[in-house]
Every structure is written in C-alpha cells, then in structure tokens.
Design an enzyme around this catalytic site. Sequence first.
Site, mmCIF file in Angstrom:
data_model
loop_
_atom_site.group_PDB
_atom_site.id
_atom_site.type_symbol
_atom_site.label_atom_id
_atom_site.label_comp_id
_atom_site.label_asym_id
_atom_site.label_seq_id
_atom_site.Cartn_x
_atom_site.Cartn_y
_atom_site.Cartn_z
ATOM 1 N N GLY A 61 -6.700 11.640 41.708
ATOM 2 C CA GLY A 61 -7.902 12.386 41.349
ATOM 3 C C GLY A 61 -8.958 12.329 42.432
ATOM 4 O O GLY A 61 -9.896 13.123 42.428
ATOM 5 N N GLY A 104 -5.824 11.926 54.001
ATOM 6 C CA GLY A 104 -6.948 12.320 54.845
ATOM 7 C C GLY A 104 -6.567 13.110 56.074
ATOM 8 O O GLY A 104 -7.333 13.155 57.039
ATOM 9 N N ASP A 113 3.829 17.065 49.905
ATOM 10 C CA ASP A 113 3.408 18.046 48.907
ATOM 11 C C ASP A 113 2.440 18.971 49.606
ATOM 12 O O ASP A 113 1.767 18.570 50.560
ATOM 13 C CB ASP A 113 2.693 17.387 47.725
ATOM 14 C CG ASP A 113 1.249 17.062 48.069
ATOM 15 O OD1 ASP A 113 1.033 16.065 48.790
ATOM 16 O OD2 ASP A 113 0.348 17.806 47.675
ATOM 17 N N CYS A 171 18.332 34.538 52.746
ATOM 18 C CA CYS A 171 18.009 33.684 51.602
ATOM 19 C C CYS A 171 18.871 34.064 50.396
ATOM 20 O O CYS A 171 19.122 35.243 50.153
ATOM 21 C CB CYS A 171 16.531 33.856 51.252
ATOM 22 S SG CYS A 171 15.998 32.889 49.828
ATOM 23 N N CYS A 228 18.048 33.094 47.162
ATOM 24 C CA CYS A 228 17.301 32.885 45.916
ATOM 25 C C CYS A 228 17.431 34.115 45.021
ATOM 26 O O CYS A 228 17.822 35.195 45.469
ATOM 27 C CB CYS A 228 15.834 32.570 46.213
ATOM 28 S SG CYS A 228 14.770 34.004 46.477
ATOM 29 N N HIS A 270 10.688 32.527 45.651
ATOM 30 C CA HIS A 270 11.268 32.612 46.998
ATOM 31 C C HIS A 270 10.687 31.542 47.923
ATOM 32 O O HIS A 270 11.419 30.840 48.614
ATOM 33 C CB HIS A 270 11.070 33.997 47.620
ATOM 34 C CG HIS A 270 11.348 33.978 49.081
ATOM 35 N ND1 HIS A 270 12.637 33.971 49.585
ATOM 36 C CD2 HIS A 270 10.526 33.832 50.151
ATOM 37 C CE1 HIS A 270 12.578 33.861 50.903
ATOM 38 N NE2 HIS A 270 11.315 33.773 51.272
HETATM 39 ZN ZN LIG Z 1 14.530 34.288 48.730
#
Ligand SMILES: [Zn+2]
Length: 385
Positions: A93, A227, A277, A315, A317, A346
């Site tokens: 947080g 940071g 992340d 790709c 996907c 995607h």
């Molecule tokens: Zn894709």
Amino acid sequence: MAFSFTITHRDGAARRGWMRTPHGIVETPVFMPVGTQGTVKAMMPRDLEEIGAAIILGNTYHLHLRPGDALIARRGGLHRFMGWTRPLLTDSGGYQVFSLAARRKVEEEGVSFRSHLDGSACTLTPEGAVDIQMQLGSDIAMVLDECPALPAAHDVIAASMALTARWAARCRARFLAYRDGAPAGTIATTPDQAQFGIVQGGTSPALREESAERTVAIGFEGYAIGGLSVGESADAMYDTVGATTLRLPDDRPRYLMGVGTPVDLVEAVARGVDMFDCVLPTRNARNGQLMTREGPLNIKNARFAEDDEPADPACSCYACRHFSRAYLRHLFLAGEMLGSALNTLHNLYFYLDTMKGIRDAIAFGTFEKFRQSVHRSFSRRSLTP
Ligand SMILES: [Zn+2]
C-alpha cells in the site's frame, strides 16, 4: 514453511527456477499481471489461467479502502472473493499512498493520509500493512516502505531508506507474531503467507548497499528492489539493479517492483532478477497499444483500417487467432469493451510468452541471444507508458 525457492538453471547472472507458495508453484523468472482492485482490468480469471498467468498482484491500498480487508477476510480471503485459485502477491500500500492519496504525512509511527475516494482520514502503519495483507490472504506480502519521488536530494533519500529499514523490522516482528496465531481482531486467511523485504535508496550505490544489508539482516523469504522506474534514466536503473542484486542472498527470489518494458525485463533478468510486475501491458492495451514481436503497434492508426492481418502474426493468443487489426481498430474507435478485453489478452499473452522464452533460453544457455532479439524489436523510446 510452505514457501520455498529453488534455482534449477543459470546462464551468466540470469537464473531459472521455481517458487513454492501456499497456492501452488510459480516458475521464475515470472511476470505478474496487476490486479489493482481484485481484478486484472478487462480479464476474466478463466482467461488469465488459460494464457498461463501463474501469479497476479492485488493492491493493499485500494482493497483496504474498498471494499475493506475485513469484509474480504469474512468472505474467506482475496483468493475466494475474486475466484482466483493460483498464487497472489499483495503490495504493502505504500506506493499508492505516496502516489494517490492526498495530504499525506509521514511520521515514525506510519503514514497518515486522506483517501482518494472520499477524502476520509486514514493511517497506515507497518503493523497495519501486515494485518491487511494477512486478512487478504496473499501468498506473498510486502513490507511497508516509503517511496520518495525522484529526483530527490541525497539526504532525503537516505532518511527515507533508513525509515524503510526501521519499518521493515516492525513489519517482520508483526508477521512473525502470526506464527503463534492471528492477533485479536484479525483473520489470517493464508496462514503460511511469505513476506518480502524491500530495498530502497534511489540510484545511489552506497544507499542501496546499506539498504540491502539492513533488510537482509532482518531476514525475509524474498527481497524486492523498490523505488525504480520513477523518472531515472534506463542506464541508471540497470546499474542500480545490477549493484543491488549483488548484495542480495543468492538463494532467495528477487523482485523488481513496477518494471517494465520488454527490454527492462531482459536487462533485469540478465542482472539476476526473478520477478516483475507492471501495469504497462494492461494499461497500454486499453490505450490501443499492442506489443508484438516486431515492436509496439498503435491500433488506432489509420493504416490498419483495412488490415486483415492479426495484431501479431507470430502470436497464437485467442485475439490473434480470431480477429484482424481492422476489427480491433474498429472496436477501439467505437469504444467497445471487447476492444480492451482482446487487446489486454494479447498484451498479457505477449508478456507471459516473453517470460517463457526467457526461461527456456536460460535452460538452453541461449539467454544472450534472446536478450539481443528483444532489443532489436523494442526500444524504451517507442513505448508510451
Ligand atoms: Zn496475440
């Protein structure tokens, strides 16, 4: 202890391995999609599972303010609440308090601030950040750290780093208290939760070294580098990452918070980072920017109006197997929700596939070649975070 980390392959400083968490195994290096409000925006959990997301992020600040961690704990924890059975990591947080909340005041005890939702007065202490994450029941919790905005004077960063170290010790003490059962008034929904410390110190090698030393001395299941990616140059970030990983124990996972572009991922892996992340693939998808093996592509561009190719011909996907650039451009211009859903699917697929490519390259001893191929497709300048 339900948490463990095993390194299976090395290629230079890059490592491949896996983490065992209470909700399952996570292969590393790993990218963790960001699910700020208990949802990865525009994605169903079913789709996240299908594209191979092994672990996702939840945001403590947002979930604490709405709907409240106590309410989520009474529903059995964040996994059950959001219908996600795989591992979860929650931030402390701190970052959101420092970037979103109004009128914040940092004191030794903690940080007081006004909610960005309704202006109500709140306080976040190191112990409180541990309690909230215990109630959410993430597999990996983060300590509360102070994140000064860069650039800042050396003594400001030094004071902030020292405060972060003192808060880390308090977070660990509170975390260890849960081993004897949850304190009165709290519910630990994942009792075998792991806790990571956070190294701060701006881009100063001396402060990073001191921060790493003090954080490692407390002892955590893993260590994060916080940071960074807050306005410094790419070279300064990579140098700081490289200098910091050298000071972290080899046998614990290393997490570079909030980073970054595909180039950032390979550069950090090359310096021994295991976890990432970033909102970039999801946020940029909603803004119409798609990541492809040929570099970024802006779907709103007029030249795609009658383009029958998929977003990325290389790709596999669901979005690329079924829909053309012309259709994705139409959805974007019409403001249709499906546009955000397909673009996000995607981009996350691209990121997860890139991480798989990194893991395979480390196993085959071809990581340097993979790193160069990512550099050829992407430069930091061409992305719009
Ligand atoms: Zn894709």
